[in-house]
Motif scaffolding. Structure first.
Motif, PDB file in Angstrom:
ATOM      1  N   ALA A 141       2.930  21.297  61.216  1.00  0.00           N
ATOM      2  CA  ALA A 141       3.248  20.517  62.811  1.00  0.00           C
ATOM      3  C   ALA A 141       2.288  21.168  63.863  1.00  0.00           C
ATOM      4  O   ALA A 141       2.259  20.577  64.855  1.00  0.00           O
ATOM      5  CB  ALA A 141       4.684  20.654  63.139  1.00  0.00           C
ATOM      6  N   LYS A 142       2.181  22.566  63.723  1.00  0.00           N
ATOM      7  CA  LYS A 142       1.219  23.045  64.728  1.00  0.00           C
ATOM      8  C   LYS A 142      -0.319  23.180  64.030  1.00  0.00           C
ATOM      9  O   LYS A 142      -0.511  24.031  63.245  1.00  0.00           O
ATOM     10  CB  LYS A 142       1.833  24.179  64.908  1.00  0.00           C
ATOM     11  N   GLN A 143      -1.302  22.972  64.917  1.00  0.00           N
ATOM     12  CA  GLN A 143      -2.687  22.960  64.418  1.00  0.00           C
ATOM     13  C   GLN A 143      -3.287  23.458  65.832  1.00  0.00           C
ATOM     14  O   GLN A 143      -3.127  22.940  66.950  1.00  0.00           O
ATOM     15  CB  GLN A 143      -3.278  21.822  63.914  1.00  0.00           C
ATOM     16  N   VAL A 144      -4.296  24.349  65.463  1.00  0.00           N
ATOM     17  CA  VAL A 144      -5.167  24.798  66.896  1.00  0.00           C
ATOM     18  C   VAL A 144      -5.904  23.555  67.348  1.00  0.00           C
ATOM     19  O   VAL A 144      -5.911  23.359  68.560  1.00  0.00           O
ATOM     20  CB  VAL A 144      -6.138  25.922  66.312  1.00  0.00           C
ATOM     21  N   ASP A 145      -6.402  22.903  66.503  1.00  0.00           N
ATOM     22  CA  ASP A 145      -7.378  21.693  66.863  1.00  0.00           C
ATOM     23  C   ASP A 145      -6.816  20.363  65.712  1.00  0.00           C
ATOM     24  O   ASP A 145      -7.100  20.337  64.940  1.00  0.00           O
ATOM     25  CB  ASP A 145      -8.801  21.930  66.435  1.00  0.00           C
ATOM     26  N   PRO A 146      -5.739  19.554  66.374  1.00  0.00           N
ATOM     27  CA  PRO A 146      -5.254  18.582  65.675  1.00  0.00           C
ATOM     28  C   PRO A 146      -6.238  17.496  65.009  1.00  0.00           C
ATOM     29  O   PRO A 146      -6.213  16.979  64.015  1.00  0.00           O
ATOM     30  CB  PRO A 146      -4.155  17.758  66.563  1.00  0.00           C
ATOM     31  N   ALA A 147      -7.255  17.448  66.023  1.00  0.00           N
ATOM     32  CA  ALA A 147      -8.450  16.361  65.416  1.00  0.00           C
ATOM     33  C   ALA A 147      -9.082  16.711  63.930  1.00  0.00           C
ATOM     34  O   ALA A 147      -9.668  15.969  63.413  1.00  0.00           O
ATOM     35  CB  ALA A 147      -9.669  16.338  66.480  1.00  0.00           C
ATOM     36  N   ARG A 148      -8.996  18.215  63.750  1.00  0.00           N
ATOM     37  CA  ARG A 148      -9.809  18.628  62.614  1.00  0.00           C
ATOM     38  C   ARG A 148      -8.612  18.671  61.253  1.00  0.00           C
ATOM     39  O   ARG A 148      -8.973  19.077  60.083  1.00  0.00           O
ATOM     40  CB  ARG A 148     -10.395  19.879  62.793  1.00  0.00           C
ATOM     41  N   VAL A 149      -7.429  18.447  61.652  1.00  0.00           N
ATOM     42  CA  VAL A 149      -6.352  18.236  60.379  1.00  0.00           C
ATOM     43  C   VAL A 149      -6.979  17.256  59.395  1.00  0.00           C
ATOM     44  O   VAL A 149      -7.559  15.996  59.690  1.00  0.00           O
ATOM     45  CB  VAL A 149      -5.265  17.776  61.231  1.00  0.00           C
ATOM     46  N   ARG A 150      -7.020  17.839  58.079  1.00  0.00           N
ATOM     47  CA  ARG A 150      -7.259  16.952  57.250  1.00  0.00           C
ATOM     48  C   ARG A 150      -5.965  16.271  56.480  1.00  0.00           C
ATOM     49  O   ARG A 150      -5.004  16.881  56.180  1.00  0.00           O
ATOM     50  CB  ARG A 150      -8.039  17.759  56.006  1.00  0.00           C
ATOM     51  N   ILE A 151      -6.254  14.969  56.144  1.00  0.00           N
ATOM     52  CA  ILE A 151      -5.100  14.032  55.650  1.00  0.00           C
ATOM     53  C   ILE A 151      -5.380  13.416  54.329  1.00  0.00           C
ATOM     54  O   ILE A 151      -6.436  13.025  53.929  1.00  0.00           O
ATOM     55  CB  ILE A 151      -4.965  13.090  56.790  1.00  0.00           C
ATOM     56  N   SER A 152      -4.392  13.281  53.622  1.00  0.00           N
ATOM     57  CA  SER A 152      -4.757  12.750  52.224  1.00  0.00           C
ATOM     58  C   SER A 152      -3.320  12.047  51.813  1.00  0.00           C
ATOM     59  O   SER A 152      -2.181  12.210  52.345  1.00  0.00           O
ATOM     60  CB  SER A 152      -4.639  14.009  51.281  1.00  0.00           C
ATOM     61  N   PHE A 153      -3.519  10.925  50.966  1.00  0.00           N
ATOM     62  CA  PHE A 153      -2.185  10.194  50.579  1.00  0.00           C
ATOM     63  C   PHE A 153      -1.448  11.033  49.603  1.00  0.00           C
ATOM     64  O   PHE A 153      -1.913  12.171  49.021  1.00  0.00           O
ATOM     65  CB  PHE A 153      -2.912   9.012  49.877  1.00  0.00           C
ATOM     66  N   VAL A 154       0.014  10.554  49.451  1.00  0.00           N
ATOM     67  CA  VAL A 154       0.718  11.575  48.800  1.00  0.00           C
ATOM     68  C   VAL A 154       0.376  11.174  47.043  1.00  0.00           C
ATOM     69  O   VAL A 154       0.835  12.145  46.525  1.00  0.00           O
ATOM     70  CB  VAL A 154       2.303  10.983  49.018  1.00  0.00           C
ATOM     71  N   HIS A 155      -0.168  10.354  46.852  1.00  0.00           N
ATOM     72  CA  HIS A 155      -0.827  10.120  45.515  1.00  0.00           C
ATOM     73  C   HIS A 155      -1.970   9.153  45.264  1.00  0.00           C
ATOM     74  O   HIS A 155      -2.060   8.290  46.095  1.00  0.00           O
ATOM     75  CB  HIS A 155       0.584   9.613  44.590  1.00  0.00           C
ATOM     76  N   PRO A 156      -2.843   9.425  44.221  1.00  0.00           N
ATOM     77  CA  PRO A 156      -3.857   8.568  44.059  1.00  0.00           C
ATOM     78  C   PRO A 156      -3.504   6.977  44.023  1.00  0.00           C
ATOM     79  O   PRO A 156      -4.121   6.061  44.307  1.00  0.00           O
ATOM     80  CB  PRO A 156      -4.465   8.961  42.763  1.00  0.00           C
ATOM     81  N   LEU A 157      -2.073   6.782  43.533  1.00  0.00           N
ATOM     82  CA  LEU A 157      -1.967   5.459  43.187  1.00  0.00           C
ATOM     83  C   LEU A 157      -1.565   5.002  44.716  1.00  0.00           C
ATOM     84  O   LEU A 157      -1.686   3.744  44.941  1.00  0.00           O
ATOM     85  CB  LEU A 157      -0.789   5.261  42.376  1.00  0.00           C
ATOM     86  N   VAL A 158      -0.981   5.612  45.424  1.00  0.00           N
ATOM     87  CA  VAL A 158      -0.843   4.987  46.957  1.00  0.00           C
ATOM     88  C   VAL A 158      -2.133   4.723  47.548  1.00  0.00           C
ATOM     89  O   VAL A 158      -2.370   3.552  48.227  1.00  0.00           O
ATOM     90  CB  VAL A 158      -0.028   5.771  47.797  1.00  0.00           C
ATOM     91  N   ARG A 159      -3.236   5.352  47.454  1.00  0.00           N
ATOM     92  CA  ARG A 159      -4.522   5.037  47.886  1.00  0.00           C
ATOM     93  C   ARG A 159      -5.171   4.022  47.284  1.00  0.00           C
ATOM     94  O   ARG A 159      -5.634   3.087  47.840  1.00  0.00           O
ATOM     95  CB  ARG A 159      -5.616   6.405  47.884  1.00  0.00           C
ATOM     96  N   ALA A 160      -4.931   3.836  46.018  1.00  0.00           N
ATOM     97  CA  ALA A 160      -5.300   2.802  45.071  1.00  0.00           C
ATOM     98  C   ALA A 160      -4.691   1.236  45.459  1.00  0.00           C
ATOM     99  O   ALA A 160      -5.552   0.422  45.654  1.00  0.00           O
ATOM    100  CB  ALA A 160      -5.316   3.007  43.631  1.00  0.00           C
ATOM    101  N   ALA A 161      -3.464   1.358  46.129  1.00  0.00           N
ATOM    102  CA  ALA A 161      -2.749   0.189  46.296  1.00  0.00           C
ATOM    103  C   ALA A 161      -3.605  -0.176  47.825  1.00  0.00           C
ATOM    104  O   ALA A 161      -3.382  -1.499  47.850  1.00  0.00           O
ATOM    105  CB  ALA A 161      -1.280   0.658  46.507  1.00  0.00           C
ATOM    106  N   ILE A 162      -3.576   0.634  48.765  1.00  0.00           N
ATOM    107  CA  ILE A 162      -4.322   0.306  49.879  1.00  0.00           C
ATOM    108  C   ILE A 162      -5.805  -0.161  49.831  1.00  0.00           C
ATOM    109  O   ILE A 162      -5.997  -1.156  50.351  1.00  0.00           O
ATOM    110  CB  ILE A 162      -4.123   1.442  50.718  1.00  0.00           C
ATOM    111  N   TYR A 163      -6.371   0.558  48.907  1.00  0.00           N
ATOM    112  CA  TYR A 163      -7.670  -0.049  48.626  1.00  0.00           C
ATOM    113  C   TYR A 163      -7.820  -1.251  48.063  1.00  0.00           C
ATOM    114  O   TYR A 163      -8.846  -1.879  48.399  1.00  0.00           O
ATOM    115  CB  TYR A 163      -8.488   1.175  47.837  1.00  0.00           C
TER     116      TYR A 163
END
Length: 947
Positions: free
Chosen positions: A337-359
């Motif tokens: 929830a708390k980040q010094v620089d929110p723009a640099r927060v790194r984000i990922s999918f909960v599972h590769p299958l979720v990424r595959a579904a969107i891709y």
């Protein structure tokens, strides 16, 4: 979701905890491979492993693979090591990268090294010592998810590491989906089939566990699920925890009641549960959230919010809100929830299958445009060139000069890190762009060089085109030689000769001409029957000796031809080639192997071993995997011929792993036959059979080295008492060797092997003829090992008469002055047996005792058994064999002892000799026992000076 994954995983968790505990308490390294289909719970088990390792105080270095980054050189290795290296202080970093670990600097980001890594094997060796140094401060857990998508250089390193974990406080825990066992996945196979690898295969959830989860979902709503509904949920997902979790989310979201009449709906939903869930949730969110999810799928897990927002063309604040929304509906993993620089927060999918579904929702045209935009966005954000190259590979060629620049720079960076395979991918795509006409030649040459380290067939067409484009005669000649070399290894000898002849006609530089002429002679091992090349060798031998790489290459090939013919002048050529330092530094492996090492080994020349030691050392420091294999194999062959079977086995096992890792098919006949001969000397006939099968030689239409395999196969058949097939195979080996103009029994003693088979078949007159012919051939060559063997077989063929005994005694006399200890032991036992049958009991006993002692020192168990039986027949009681003193040390023990005596600690010795610390400890224990001492301080006073 976490609870569902950990159901019915008690056994897997127990193995993980015990293995991690052993790495901490006993410095006992191990590899755990968690295998299973997507969604079965591998990632959750890895999360549990990380938590256990953290709790026990291990350093946890984690990484995950993705389909997108398979062309990112050492991507997994960098994920594992860059954080820990980057966070440490400069002094600690200097310690970690000291010694052999220095070559690893080039792999880990641009800030750690300013010099290239050198060859790919040097990088693997450096990374091994870097990880070892990191683990010396605190035990390490390397945790890797989705290993099946790892980049090839990282897989090569892991395959290198897992074979050397025994004495390191390191546990490697990796999750992977099933893969096909083919050449493309041989590195995964090497990791998986290592004898120390532990396999965990979590099963799908049972019906009972499914019932527990379904009830838990609907109990919150005050509803109890029908049995038919639960069975449908289990059948629809096959007990896969992730699919079951997503299915239940969809069922709840769409208001489907858990009753029996809805079982058919559940069965229809099951296969599409994840894509259905993702699509339905994205429809509920804003268009910005949907665009952001698609951008993250394109850019890959771990992307910064600001970069993803730019790619999706939405404001940063809106992107941050979308991240929260996507996390709330379980599409993105939660972020702090708390980040010094929110723009640099790194984000990922909960599972590769979720990424595959969107891709998978995006059309091919949309994907290409999106990857093209990714290049522009990442370039503006200052991303590494290799990361840009990953996305360029997903786009269509368009003649863009910026794309050419990116790909060429990405290839340079990959080569800087010691990853020619990744560089090759970038360069091939660069060629398709295409590059400007003034750059095309450079790209073609670079592709050819990379391909020759990886896949020789891939170098042929680029090198052909490079010859056509080049206007420089010297350059054209050099490229012609490279192309011909590739064609040789691909067994396209007529085409190789054609290329070489054209190059020779065009070349004006004398050294280049000699280099090309040497290349023509190098065709002889690959294709028999070229008598014109033998005549050509006669002409070339008349040339005046000169300096230069080409001159050295020519000397080596003349050494090969003459040595095969059994002409001792071949050793003179080999020694002149040996003095040519350029052969060692200019990719001259074939000239060293065929024209220096093989003749010197056949001539019992001790000076070959420092050359082989230096070649191995050079490969570790700066060389490639391909350069290491022939050097280790031939040092192993040399130690085998000397009778140091344990040392030989260590080298040949290294050669085998290198050949498998680099897919060096041409190395299989050499290594396979050498190991088969070793195993037969140790009495391991099943292992010998396996080694010969591994060599992949059928005996028909095979490369030149087939005669080695055929001879070993004949010996194995004879030891199995299959005498007729053995004889036929020995003759086949002889025909193949003779077709290559070979007659030297120091290389292929097929006549003595045939004689042994004929004796077993009671065809004694024929046996004597072949044995006597080999004696003549061996006397002409002059080396003691081959002559001693030939004399022994001739004596056995004649029998226990005076002439037979005299030949056996001459064999002993000849071998007593040679380094061939095992042949000497065999001959002494044969003499002792023959003398006993003549009634000379005391004399027989002395020969038998000495032969058995030496056979035991060699590690030749069958010979010890046979000699001991013969000794008992004479009425003697075999005495306890307990060899002592400096003369009992093996070459490996001597090297370790000398370094220890000079003050080197075990880790320094291990780095210097390119072995593990455990190996050093084993050698030192043996040294102490043989020298009768208890500390390294006493070694120097016991050693015999070697110079």
């Amino acid at each position: 979701m976490a609870t569902s994954v950990l159901l019915e995983r008690e056994d897997e968790l127990l193995v993980l905890r015990r293995t991690i505990q052993a790495a901490k308490d006993d410095a006992k390294g191990a590899t755990i491979l968690v295998e299973g289909s997507a969604g079965v719970g591998k990632t959750r088990l890895l999360k549990e492993a990380r938590e256990v390792a953290h709790a026990l105080g291990l350093q946890v270095l984690a990484a995950y693979s993705s389909e997108l980054e398979q062309e990112f050189a050492f991507g997994i290795v960098r994920q594992l090591l860059e954080p820990v290296v980057g966070e440490t202080d400069s002094q600690q970093r200097a310690d970690w990268f000291s010694g052999a670990a220095e070559t690893a600097e080039a792999v880990l980001g641009s800030g750690f090294a300013s010099h290239p890594a050198g060859g790919d094997y040097a990088v693997l060796h450096g990374l091994y010592w870097l990880v070892s140094n990191v683990a010396s401060d605190s035990p390490v857990a390397l945790v890797i998810d989705d290993l099946q998508w790892a980049d090839p250089p990282s897989l090569r390193f892991l395959a290198y590491l897992v074979h050397r974990l025994e004495d390191l406080p390191i546990v490697v825990i990796a999750a992977t989906r099933p893969w096909l066992s083919d050449d493309n996945n041989r590195l995964l196979d090497m990791i998986s089939t290592d004898q120390a690898t532990v396999h965990l295969r979590p099963y799908p959830l049972s019906l009972e566990a499914t019932n527990f989860l379904v009830d838990g979902t609907f109990t919150k709503e005050g509803t109890e699920a029908d049995e038919d509904f639960v069975v449908a949920c289990h059948d629809a997902t096959a007990g896969n925890p992730l699919l079951l979790h997503q299915l239940l989310q969809v069922v709840q979201h769409e208001g489907i009641e858990p009753v029996g009449k809805n079982a058919s709906k559940v069965l229809d939903l099951g296969p599409q549960a994840i894509s259905r869930y993702v699509s339905s949730r994205l429809r509920e969110l804003s268009q910005s959230s949907e665009r952001l999810a698609e951008s993250i799928a394109i850019l890959g897990d771990g992307v910064q919010v600001a970069v993803a927002a730019e790619h999706a063309n939405i404001p940063l604040n809106e992107a941050l809100r979308s991240v929260q929304d996507l996390s709330r509906v379980n599409i993105l993993a939660g972020v702090a929830a708390k980040q010094v620089d929110p723009a640099r927060v790194r984000i990922s999918f909960v599972h590769p299958l979720v990424r595959a579904a969107i891709y998978g929702r995006l059309s091919p045209h949309t994907l290409m445009l999106a990857h093209g935009r990714a290049v522009q966005v990442l370039m503006a954000s200052g991303a590494e060139t290799e990361r840009l190259g990953v996305h360029v590979l997903q786009t269509l060629p368009s003649g863009d000069s910026d794309v050419v620049r990116i790909l060429r720079k990405a290839a340079d960076e990959a080569l800087h890190r010691g990853s020619p395979d990744i560089a090759y991918s970038y360069l091939r795509r660069c060629l398709a762009e295409p590059p400007p006409s003034d750059q095309r030649l450079e790209v073609l040459i670079q592709i050819g060089r990379c391909a020759q380290l990886l896949n020789l067939s891939g170098s042929v067409e680029p090198l052909r085109e490079a010859i056509e484009l080049s206007k420089d005669p010297v350059q054209r000649a050099i490229i012609s030689s490279q192309l011909a070399g590739a064609l040789q290894f691909l067994n396209q000898i007529p085409e190789a000769l054609k290329v070489q002849k054209v190059g020779l006609l065009e070349a004006h530089d004398e050294d280049v001409r000699r280099y090309l002429a040497a290349g023509m002679l190098a065709n002889l091992p690959f294709d028999p029957g070229h008598k014109d090349l033998i005549s050509y060798a006669d002409e070339l031998e008349q040339l005046e000796f000169r300096e230069g790489f080409g001159a050295g290459a020519l000397e080596s090939m003349l050494a090969m031809v003459r040595s095969w013919q059994g002409n001792p002048v071949g050793l003179d050529h080999a020694r002149r080639a040996m003095l040519n330092e350029q052969l060692s530094t200019m990719n001259g492996e074939i000239f060293l192997t065929l024209g220096v090492w093989q003749p010197l080994l056949a001539g019992d020349c001790e000076e070959v071993f420092p050359l082989l030691d230096e070649a191995i050392s050079r490969s570790h420091r700066t060389g490639s995997v391909r350069a290491l294999a022939p050097a280790t194999d031939h040092r192993g062959l040399g130690r085998l011929r000397q009778g140091y079977l344990a040392d030989a086995e260590a080298d040949l096992n290294v050669g085998k792993r290198v050949i498998e890792a680099a897919n060096i098919q041409i190395g299989r006949p050499f290594n396979g036959s050498f190991r088969a001969d070793l195993y037969m000397s140790q009495g391991r006939l099943d292992d010998a059979q396996e080694a010969l099968q591994w060599s992949r030689i059928s005996g028909t239409n095979d490369p030149g080295a087939a005669y080695f395999v055929l001879l070993s196969r004949a010996r194995l058949l004879r030891l199995k008492k299959q005498f007729n097939p053995a004889l036929a195979t020995a003759f086949q080996a002889g025909r193949r060797f003779s077709a290559h103009s070979g007659s030297n029994p120091a290389m292929v003693p097929w006549k003595s092997e045939a004689a042994l088979c004929l004796m077993a078949l009671n065809r004694l007159e024929e046996a004597r003829q072949y044995a006597e012919d080999e004696v003549d051939d061996a006397r002409r060559w002059g080396a003691s090992r081959a002559l001693g063997r030939a004399l022994r077989v001739a004596g056995l063929a004649i029998g226990n008469c005076e002439n037979g005994i005299n030949l056996l005694m001459e064999s002993v006399s000849v071998l007593a002055k040679s380094p061939a200890r095992l042949e000497y032991a065999i001959s002494m036992i044969k003499v002792g047996t023959a003398l006993y049958h003549q009634g000379k009991v005391r004399e027989a006993q002395e020969y038998l005792r000495r032969g058995v002692e030496l056979a035991d020192a060699c590690g030749a168990a069958p010979l010890v058994k046979n000699g001991t039986f013969a000794l008992k027949e004479t009425g003697a009681r075999p005495r306890r064999i307990n060899l002592k003193g400096p003369g009992s040390l093996t070459p490996s023990e001597i090297r370790v002892a000398e370094l220890a005596a000079a003050g080197a600690i075990n880790r320094e010795i291990a780095q210097s000799l390119f072995v593990t610390v455990k190996t050093v400890e084993v050698h030192l224990t043996s040294v102490y026992k043989k020298l009768g001492i208890s500390s390294r301080a006493e070694i120097a006073g016991k050693l015999i000076p070697t110079s």
